[in-house]
Design a protein around this motif. Structure first.
Motif: not given
Length: 112
Positions: A61-68
């Motif tokens: 769930x949060x991987x994309x958020x960490x990238x951004x």
């Protein structure tokens, strides 16, 4: 499962050491520019790993958020925060890939 956990941490540590060594040995480049490039490499690796995890429907769930957040921190000049977030995203992407493989093995073992 413990071996996989330790191998993961060993891989992340090796990556961090390799990046630190690579940044120190680049005498012609500006330190900031070299570290920015190293962080950008981690971010692009995390994106590639996330793409693979998404194909297997195991993206976390949060991987994309960490990238951004890592990209925003890098743009703001906070290399330390960007490195931390990008490394976390890369680690999560790799673990999601491993999870998909392990789940496939479990399903195969159960139904065969």
């Amino acid at each position: 499962m413990k071996l996989t956990k330790y191998a993961k941490y060993l891989g992340v540590a090796a990556l961090a050491i390799g990046l630190a060594t690579g940044c120190q040995s680049s005498g012609n480049m500006n330190k900031s520019n070299a570290s920015d490039q190293a962080v950008q490499k981690i971010i692009s690796d995390a994106k590639a790993e996330l793409k693979i995890a998404k194909k297997g429907n195991y993206a976390w769930r949060d991987t994309g958020k960490f990238i951004k957040k890592a990209e925003k921190a890098l743009a703001a000049g906070d290399t330390k925060k960007a490195t931390s977030l990008a490394t976390k995203a890369l680690e999560q992407s790799k673990m999601a890939k491993l999870q998909s493989v392990e789940q496939a093995k479990a399903v195969k073992a159960r139904f065969n």
